[in-house]
Design an enzyme around this catalytic site. Structure first.
Site, PDB file in Angstrom:
ATOM      1  N   ASP A 131       0.835  -1.195   0.000  1.00 49.88           N
ATOM      2  CA  ASP A 131       0.000   0.000   0.000  1.00 49.88           C
ATOM      3  C   ASP A 131       0.880   1.261   0.000  1.00 49.88           C
ATOM      4  O   ASP A 131       1.701   1.425  -0.899  1.00 49.88           O
ATOM      5  CB  ASP A 131      -0.957  -0.058   1.199  1.00 49.88           C
ATOM      6  CG  ASP A 131      -2.014   1.009   1.199  1.00 49.88           C
ATOM      7  OD1 ASP A 131      -2.942   0.917   0.393  1.00 49.88           O
ATOM      8  OD2 ASP A 131      -1.899   1.954   2.014  1.00 49.88           O
TER       9      ASP A 131
ATOM     10  N   TYR B   9      -1.043  11.723   2.454  1.00 47.97           N
ATOM     11  CA  TYR B   9      -1.945  12.004   1.332  1.00 47.97           C
ATOM     12  C   TYR B   9      -1.924  13.478   0.957  1.00 47.97           C
ATOM     13  O   TYR B   9      -2.098  13.820  -0.220  1.00 47.97           O
ATOM     14  CB  TYR B   9      -3.369  11.586   1.698  1.00 47.97           C
ATOM     15  CG  TYR B   9      -3.559  10.096   1.783  1.00 47.97           C
ATOM     16  CD1 TYR B   9      -3.873   9.345   0.665  1.00 47.97           C
ATOM     17  CD2 TYR B   9      -3.423   9.426   3.006  1.00 47.97           C
ATOM     18  CE1 TYR B   9      -4.058   7.969   0.739  1.00 47.97           C
ATOM     19  CE2 TYR B   9      -3.596   8.056   3.092  1.00 47.97           C
ATOM     20  CZ  TYR B   9      -3.907   7.337   1.955  1.00 47.97           C
ATOM     21  OH  TYR B   9      -4.075   5.971   2.037  1.00 47.97           O
TER      22      TYR B   9
ATOM     23  N   HIS C  82      -7.126  -6.587  -1.259  1.00 47.85           N
ATOM     24  CA  HIS C  82      -6.033  -5.631  -1.073  1.00 47.85           C
ATOM     25  C   HIS C  82      -5.047  -6.035   0.017  1.00 47.85           C
ATOM     26  O   HIS C  82      -3.901  -5.600   0.002  1.00 47.85           O
ATOM     27  CB  HIS C  82      -6.649  -4.266  -0.722  1.00 47.85           C
ATOM     28  CG  HIS C  82      -5.651  -3.170  -0.561  1.00 47.85           C
ATOM     29  ND1 HIS C  82      -4.941  -2.633  -1.613  1.00 47.85           N
ATOM     30  CD2 HIS C  82      -5.226  -2.496   0.548  1.00 47.85           C
ATOM     31  CE1 HIS C  82      -4.143  -1.672  -1.179  1.00 47.85           C
ATOM     32  NE2 HIS C  82      -4.284  -1.582   0.131  1.00 47.85           N
TER      33      HIS C  82
END
EC number: 3.3.2.10
Length: 360
Positions: free
Chosen positions: A173, A281, A337
């Protein structure tokens, strides 16, 4: 050529780039407002459905016992040479072989590598870190403390600070995004890579511009561009959004126990515990547009066919950037995921085969 002439020739290109970035930011913040409205409704629904939990997240006073499991390794802290920050890590198998360094994603921490720490400590020195901003590691609150350059320096300082000149980098990730970048800018420090569910940022950028469906899958990243509101929404109804992400019947981590869930929520529930991770982010679009880069580090790439967050097409897009013969890809049919936790045995089999020549 006189400097004035050079400046004049470059002026149109510089202006075009500024206009492109301004247009990009206008789109990003427009999408952020839409995402805020949608996720705000979701968070409010959670509160209305579970009124006893209230609008705020409950701070956990004690860490769950699984975070202290001695079979996973010993806990330590490393002071980074470049920044002076202290990062927490869990280490096992020191002296048993090469350094295997694990980089986690969001919303996780070092504990997401519990299966791999047990599996590989017999032949490697396994180290799972809490990246800056996560867990007991130092967590600056400023957005500028989470730029790509600073995060790359963290990884370099970890490898050298542990006394090694290179490592096997295993990442998932967000950790995968960092690992790709690190292998490009610090190739001498990476002997092999194992990447799970994550494409290089330049590949993700180009692919998303051509496949709008990928942007919809990653819609949460637009919400995270906003200040303070994402922290508030994620913590509402005792972190129900994070709980749903991790435990959803189809999209979450299969068979995650309540104690293991608390291992992830514990640090997020502490004051300011979400700001550092979300600041990753908030730096995503800082370097837009990114230039395509050739990938050459020998890499094992594992991907879930049913990954909720990343389209399968990113695998082919990543492979197109590789030097031939340097990338080994395995798609796990029907899986999602969270492969390091949902499919550890399959992951381990692929890793042992990929790394076998290093052990002989």
């Amino acid at each position: 050529m006189p400097e004035l002439v050079v400046t004049a020739l470059l002026a149109p290109s510089r202006l075009s780039l500024k206009l492109l970035r301004a247009f990009m930011w206008s789109l990003v913040f427009s999408a952020a407002l839409v995402a805020a409205a949608v996720y705000g409704c979701i968070a409010l629904t959670h509160v209305l459905c579970r009124p006893r939990r209230g609008c705020c997240g409950r701070r956990r006073r004690a860490a769950p016992a699984c975070l202290s499991d001695p079979s996973l390794g010993e806990h330590g802290f490393l002071t980074l040479k470049s920044s002076g920050l202290r990062l927490h890590y869990v280490s096992a198998g020191q002296g048993n072989g090469p350094l295997m360094l694990f980089l986690h994603g969001f919303p996780e921490n070092w504990f997401s590598w519990r299966y791999q720490l047990r599996e590989f400590q017999s032949r490697f020195h396994v180290v799972a870190v809490d990246l800056r901003g996560y867990g007991p590691s130092d967590a600056p609150q400023e957005v500028d403390c989470y730029t790509t350059d600073l995060l790359m320096a963290d990884i370099q300082d970890i490898i050298l600070g542990l006394g090694y000149s290179k490592c096997i980098l295993v990442a998932h990730d967000w950790g995968a995004l960092l690992a790709w970048n690190f292998s490009i800018y610090y190739p001498s420090l990476v002997e092999r890579m194992v990447v799970v569910s994550g494409a290089p940022m330049s590949v993700y950028q180009d692919y998303s511009l051509r496949h709008i469906g990928q942007l919809f899958r990653s819609n949460y990243m637009f919400l995270f561009q906003l200040p303070w509101l994402p922290e508030k929404l994620l913590s509402m109804s005792d972190f129900q959004m994070l709980k749903t992400t991790l435990t959803h019947r189809k999209k979450g981590i299969p068979h995650l126990t309540p104690n293991e869930l608390e291992a992830f929520l514990y640090n997020f529930s502490q004051p300011g515990g979400l700001t550092g991770p979300l600041n990753y982010y908030r730096n995503l679009f800082r370097n837009f547009p990114l230039e395509p880069q050739e990938l050459a580090t020998p890499t094992l790439l594992l991907w879930g066919e049913k990954d909720t967050y990343f389209e399968l097409g990113l695998v082919g897009a990543t492979g197109s950037r590789f030097v031939p013969g340097r990338l080994e890809v395995h798609i796990l049919p029907g899986e999602g995921h969270w492969i390091p936790q949902s499919n550890p045995q399959e992951m381990h089999q692929y890793m042992w085969a990929f790394l076998q020549d290093l052990l002989n």
